[in-house]
Design a protein around this motif. Structure first.
Motif, PDB file in Angstrom:
ATOM      1  N   ARG A  79      41.776  44.087  41.421  1.00 40.71           N
ATOM      2  CA  ARG A  79      40.977  43.230  40.549  1.00 40.71           C
ATOM      3  C   ARG A  79      39.835  42.572  41.334  1.00 40.71           C
ATOM      4  NH1 ARG A  79      44.718  40.344  38.833  1.00 40.71           N
ATOM      5  NH2 ARG A  79      44.505  38.491  40.130  1.00 40.71           N
TER       6      ARG A  79
ATOM      7  N   ASP B  61      46.135  42.365  42.265  1.00 45.10           N
ATOM      8  CA  ASP B  61      45.196  41.374  42.790  1.00 45.10           C
ATOM      9  C   ASP B  61      44.076  41.993  43.631  1.00 45.10           C
ATOM     10  OD1 ASP B  61      46.636  39.436  41.541  1.00 45.10           O
ATOM     11  OD2 ASP B  61      47.710  38.757  43.335  1.00 45.10           O
TER      12      ASP B  61
ATOM     13  N   LEU C  95      40.899  42.275  32.983  1.00 42.94           N
ATOM     14  CA  LEU C  95      41.126  42.562  34.399  1.00 42.94           C
ATOM     15  C   LEU C  95      42.399  41.922  34.924  1.00 42.94           C
ATOM     16  CD1 LEU C  95      37.507  42.243  35.860  1.00 42.94           C
ATOM     17  CD2 LEU C  95      38.765  44.319  35.238  1.00 42.94           C
ATOM     18  N   GLY C  96      42.958  40.994  34.154  1.00 41.37           N
ATOM     19  CA  GLY C  96      44.171  40.318  34.591  1.00 41.37           C
ATOM     20  C   GLY C  96      45.360  41.242  34.739  1.00 41.37           C
ATOM     21  N   SER C  97      45.297  42.421  34.123  1.00 44.08           N
ATOM     22  CA  SER C  97      46.408  43.369  34.222  1.00 44.08           C
ATOM     23  C   SER C  97      46.379  44.181  35.517  1.00 44.08           C
ATOM     24  CB  SER C  97      46.375  44.329  33.026  1.00 44.08           C
ATOM     25  OG  SER C  97      45.172  45.089  33.031  1.00 44.08           O
TER      26      SER C  97
ATOM     27  N   ASP D 109      37.767  38.730  31.989  1.00 45.24           N
ATOM     28  CA  ASP D 109      38.817  38.180  32.852  1.00 45.24           C
ATOM     29  C   ASP D 109      40.207  38.533  32.325  1.00 45.24           C
ATOM     30  OD1 ASP D 109      36.893  37.113  34.477  1.00 45.24           O
ATOM     31  OD2 ASP D 109      36.992  35.105  33.600  1.00 45.24           O
ATOM     32  N   ARG D 110      40.376  38.461  31.005  1.00 44.84           N
ATOM     33  CA  ARG D 110      41.689  38.778  30.423  1.00 44.84           C
ATOM     34  C   ARG D 110      42.029  40.248  30.635  1.00 44.84           C
ATOM     35  NH1 ARG D 110      39.966  35.198  26.233  1.00 44.84           N
ATOM     36  NH2 ARG D 110      39.186  36.959  25.017  1.00 44.84           N
TER      37      ARG D 110
END
Length: 257
Positions: free
Chosen positions: A176, A173, A168-170, A165-166
């Motif tokens: 992702r 939206d 893919l947070g970059s 999750d961290r």
């Protein structure tokens, strides 16, 4: 720890300079993909000016690169390439060449083996078809983005979902959300992941397992007219079978849903 700007000069202590550079490089990892010179100086209790000089020198050497945020640094291409060679000592690198050559010969497509680095897949071996007039390939040591087929395969089989999750947070939206949907479909299976870029290059990747978990991704890359993204195609079947055979040689087994 004694420190002064003179330590960064060629006339200073060479061994100390190497040690300081290594200390800075060791700060990077999954939890710290980028940092500023000021952050590095604080963590290592060094002078800020000296630390900035070290960082800029590491950029010149290719061991660091400028990050996307102002004043930040990230691991450089040379560091990634050297890391790929170091990772290459792993067992899968020794076993993979024969399977890759057979797959390349059967499909006529470039075959790529990638291992997971600190923040994404690193290309560790490439087999090419020398008979092709037009060849799509990738350099050993290249770090692949999180939206590639190879990355999706790794992300789908990572145990630490908070880490996924961290990372893919970059991503934007919509991107992702699409990646999350795909890796959920791949999770618990040895299905093939698909990927395409905006230059007409397609890729499909399959997971390779050892006795613990995923250890590599095996992929085929080509132009979109040569490699359709069809999981039921003959080349997809060849890729899946090659990855399963390599997994068996590694002592791994197909994952259970």
């Amino acid at each position: 720890m004694p420190d002064s700007p003179d330590d960064a000069r060629p006339g200073g202590t060479d061994i100390q300079a190497v040690d300081r550079a290594a200390q800075i490089l060791r700060l990077f990892g999954p939890e710290t993909p980028e940092l500023t010179a000021a952050e590095a100086a604080e963590r290592l209790d060094l002078n800020r000016t000296t630390t900035y000089r070290y960082c800029t020198s590491l950029v010149s050497a290719g061991l660091l690169e400028r990050g996307t945020a102002a004043g930040t640094f990230v691991p450089g291409a040379l560091l990634l390439q050297l890391g790929a060679f170091a990772i290459g000592r792993r067992k899968v690198i020794d076993l993979a060449p024969g399977y890759m050559r057979e797959l390349c010969a059967a499909t006529g497509l470039t075959t790529v083996l990638s291992l997971w680095g600190s923040t994404g897949p690193i290309v560790s071996r490439v087999e090419e078809d020398p008979t092709r007039t037009v060849l799509v390939t990738v350099r050993v040591g290249t770090q692949l983005s999180l939206v590639t087929a190879q990355a999706k395969v790794f992300l789908a089989h990572m145990v630490d979902q908070l880490r996924v999750d961290r990372m893919l947070g970059s991503l934007p939206d919509d991107t992702r959300a699409a990646v999350v949907r795909e890796i959920r479909e791949l999770s618990g299976t040895d299905r093939i992941a698909m990927g395409a870029d905006d230059q007409g290059v397609h890729a499909m990747a399959a997971p390779v397992f050892d006795e613990f978990s995923i250890c590599a991704s095996l992929a085929l890359i080509a132009t979109n007219d040569v490699l359709p993204l069809d999981p039921a195609s003959a080349v997809a079947t060849d890729l899946r079978n090659a990855a399963r055979a390599l997994s068996k040689a590694m002592g791994g087994a197909r994952p259970q849903p």
